[in-house]
Design an enzyme around this catalytic site. Structure first.
Site, short mmCIF file in Angstrom:
data_model
loop_
_atom_site.label_atom_id
_atom_site.label_comp_id
_atom_site.label_asym_id
_atom_site.label_seq_id
_atom_site.Cartn_x
_atom_site.Cartn_y
_atom_site.Cartn_z
N THR A 179 -13.77 -45.74 -45.98
CA THR A 179 -12.35 -45.73 -46.32
C THR A 179 -12.25 -45.74 -47.83
OG1 THR A 179 -10.29 -46.97 -46.21
CG2 THR A 179 -12.29 -48.26 -45.91
N GLU A 324 -10.62 -50.06 -40.74
CA GLU A 324 -11.27 -51.35 -40.43
C GLU A 324 -10.98 -51.82 -39.01
OE1 GLU A 324 -9.73 -50.47 -43.14
OE2 GLU A 324 -10.50 -51.46 -44.94
N LYS A 434 -0.80 -42.40 -50.39
CA LYS A 434 -1.24 -41.73 -49.16
C LYS A 434 -0.43 -40.46 -48.98
CE LYS A 434 -3.43 -43.10 -45.00
NZ LYS A 434 -3.42 -43.83 -43.74
N TRP A 439 -5.91 -40.52 -48.58
CA TRP A 439 -5.77 -41.40 -49.73
C TRP A 439 -6.07 -40.69 -51.06
CZ3 TRP A 439 -3.19 -45.49 -48.80
CH2 TRP A 439 -3.38 -46.24 -47.64
P1 AMP Z 1 -6.78 -45.74 -43.15
O1 AMP Z 1 -7.78 -46.82 -43.23
O2 AMP Z 1 -7.10 -44.55 -43.97
O3 AMP Z 1 -6.50 -45.39 -41.72
O4 AMP Z 1 -5.43 -46.28 -43.75
C1 AMP Z 1 -4.83 -47.47 -43.26
C2 AMP Z 1 -3.56 -47.71 -44.01
O5 AMP Z 1 -2.65 -46.62 -43.80
C3 AMP Z 1 -2.81 -48.93 -43.57
O6 AMP Z 1 -3.31 -50.12 -44.14
C4 AMP Z 1 -1.41 -48.60 -44.04
O7 AMP Z 1 -1.25 -48.84 -45.42
C5 AMP Z 1 -1.33 -47.11 -43.80
N1 AMP Z 1 -0.73 -46.84 -42.48
C6 AMP Z 1 -1.36 -46.61 -41.32
N2 AMP Z 1 -0.48 -46.41 -40.32
C7 AMP Z 1 0.75 -46.53 -40.86
C8 AMP Z 1 2.09 -46.43 -40.34
N3 AMP Z 1 2.33 -46.18 -39.07
N4 AMP Z 1 3.10 -46.62 -41.20
C9 AMP Z 1 2.87 -46.88 -42.52
N5 AMP Z 1 1.65 -46.97 -43.06
C10 AMP Z 1 0.60 -46.80 -42.24
#
Ligand code: AMP
Length: 548
Positions: A179, A324, A434, A439
């Site tokens: 990540t 995670e 994002k 990211w």
């Molecule tokens: P990742 O580890 O790349 O899947 O990113 C996780 C992060 O994406 C989370 O901690 C949030 O900040 C953001 N995220 C994931 N799902 C959502 C959602 N439904 N709405 C807003 N932010 C989200």
């Protein structure tokens, strides 16, 4: 507890291939649609396992993929972990530097790569010591010009279609996904067999992302993002038909797969579903009648999008998760007693990130270290724990110490919780952007921009964007001697050398000084508030510069 009693992926593969040998797996490939059955999948996965043995892959070794969503990639999903090795899915959209770091950190020895991504991987590997001794297998039956790679069909060809799958321990590492985005290097998250097992089982519950053997499941979310949110495993556990949309699917490709294959459940970031809406609104007639549910997550689902799909009989099911968390954390199902509420209230609830998935626990801690009340107003940082939440980062005790507290994962998401228990993200403590589900590290861009001699200070923030949810915008304090007309182009050219196009800021705005907090840190909150409306920023990202 080995001896076939542990929580592992093997029973999912065994059950699907024995109970549903004729159920289809459909894959959009570089050269058209390919389809076969679970029966053939079982044979090919066993061939892959034998080929990996022959190559010298042993229990605990990491095997990487650099691929889009297709059937061969799915073969690695069971073929690699079920022999006791670890499947490391690499995100091909990352900057080359990150790819090199990840391959090195994971000690990958073998990388499966798509023909269309071979050039990108070759560029990252060129003259890179991190790639010394790494071998490549290209996903197809032909070699590619860009990379010295064995074609996949040759790699598995001639191998036995039977394999004596070993009995594994639940703690055996099965997957690995990095990540990135926050400061510093990408962090690896290991998935054990039992994490993947429990995530699959929880997903199958009615309050997860339930599937049955009558479903046709199409993960649009990339298979390099947390195992496509676990859907290939969940769909196999359910005995559902799989549909893989292949490299960079356009809305027209998705529309035709939905119609022709009768997709009932799909999943992806909001950008994908905004794209399909746009395609339909442009006058393209798409039959959505088979489609029941779209899981939308990764970024917040806009309420208007939920309503638009409601009008067409498709439930947009909003979910929140993280790498995670394998990744499902919350799903925004309507609670039973809200089924009679007015439509506005229902949409308001469904647009929140949702209810904690059964099997997990959460707490929300405010700035004073106290748990917040569930009143929909008070906010704090969301912390979670549970069987499919990682307990540490791969070989990164520094990051583990920072991101975990008494066994709870600190998510970096700031949330409220309403009386009904729905979580809603209202802010982030992590300094990242994002965009289209991918990211971008603001800190990394800032450092790169500040390396320009005519820049005295720079900060990069994410500005709301209708299609990509967020886009980076750079705020620059030029040095006195700077040529202000030339500087934005120079910054752009400099960043282009190191970063993919979709990382480049949409605009470079000059400011007199970067707002600071009392302790002298850049105060992004201030700038974010000032630029909450993207129309205030000059320039827009050209379509081709955005992530695929
Ligand atoms: P990742 O580890 O790349 O899947 O990113 C996780 C992060 O994406 C989370 O901690 C949030 O900040 C953001 N995220 C994931 N799902 C959502 C959602 N439904 N709405 C807003 N932010 C989200």
């Amino acid at each position: 507890m080995p001896g076939g009693h542990d929580q592992t992926l093997r029973p999912f593969l065994w059950r699907a291939t024995r109970l549903y040998p004729d159920t289809e797996i459909v894959s959009r490939e570089h050269d058209g649609l390919r389809r076969y059955t679970y029966g053939e999948y079982a044979d090919r996965t066993a061939q892959l396992a034998n080929a990996l043995d022959d190559y010298g892959v042993e229990a605990g070794d990491r095997v990487a993929t650099f691929c889009w969503n297709h059937a061969r990639h799915f073969e690695t999903y069971f073929g690699v972990p079920t022999i006791g090795a670890q499947l490391h899915t690499i995100n091909p959209l990352l900057p080359d530097e990150h790819v090199r770091y990840i391959v090195d950190n994971a000690e990958d020895e073998l990388v499966f790569v798509d023909p269309s991504l071979a050039g990108k991987l070759a560029a990252a590997a060129e003259d890179a010591a991190e790639f010394d001794g790494v071998d490549f297998v290209v996903m197809g039956d032909e070699p590619v010009a860009e990379l010295d790679a064995t074609p996949y069909e040759e790699f598995i060809g001639g191998h036995d279609a039977d394999y004596d799958w070993p009995e594994l321990d639940g703690d055996q590492p099965a997957g690995l996904c990095y990540t990135s985005g926050t400061t510093g290097r990408p962090k690896g998250v290991e998935y054990t067999q039992s994490m993947l097992w429990s995530h699959t089982m929880a997903s199958l519950t009615p309050q997860g992302i339930p599937m049955t053997d009558a479903d046709v499941v199409m993960p649009v979310v990339p298979m390099f993002h947390v195992n496509a949110w676990g859907m290939p495993f969940t769909a196999t556990a359910a005995g559902a038909k799989h549909v893989y949309p292949g490299p960079s699917p356009e809305p027209a490709d998705l529309a035709s797969l939905i119609e022709e294959e009768g997709v009932t459940i799909s999943a992806g970031v909001p950008t994908v579903w905004l794209g399909l809406r746009e395609y339909i609104e442009a006058g393209n007639d798409v039959d959505l009648s088979a489609l029941d549910t779209i899981i939308v997550g990764g970024s917040a689902a806009p309420p208007a999008l939920i309503e638009w799909y409601d009008d067409r009989g498709v439930e947009l099911l909003h979910a929140w998760g993280m790498t995670e968390l394998s990744p499902i954390g919350t799903v925004s199902h309507l609670k039973h007693d809200l089924r009679d509420a007015d439509y506005g209230t229902q949409v308001e609830k469904r647009a929140k990130q949702g209810l904690i998935a059964p099997g997990l626990e959460f707490r929300v801690i405010d700035e004073d270290g106290e748990e917040i009340p569930w009143d929909g107003e008070a906010f704090g940082e969301l912390q979670v724990r549970g069987p499919w939440v990682t307990k540490e980062y791969f070989q990164r005790p520094d990051a583990t110490a920072e991101e975990f507290e008494d066994g709870w994962l600190k998510t970096g998401d700031v949330v409220t919780v309403d009386e009904d228990g729905y979580l809603q993200i209202v802010d982030r403590t992590k300094d990242v952007i994002k965009s289209g589900g991918e990211w971008i590290s603001s800190v990394e861009l800032e450092n790169a921009i500040m390396a320009h001699e005519d820049v005295s200070e720079a900060t990069v923030i994410g500005v709301p964007h209708e299609r990509w949810q967020e886009r980076p915008v750079a705020f620059v304090v030029p040095a006195e001697a700077a040529d202000r007309d030339a500087l934005p182009d120079e910054i752009d050219a400099m960043l282009r050398e190191e970063y993919p196009k979709w990382w480049l800021p949409d605009a470079v705005e000059f400011i007199d000084e970067v707002p600071k907090t009392a302790t002298g840190k850049f105060s992004k909150k201030d700038l974010r508030e000032r630029y909450a409306d993207q129309s205030l920023v000059e320039g827009a990202v050209p379509e081709e510069d955005a992530p695929e």
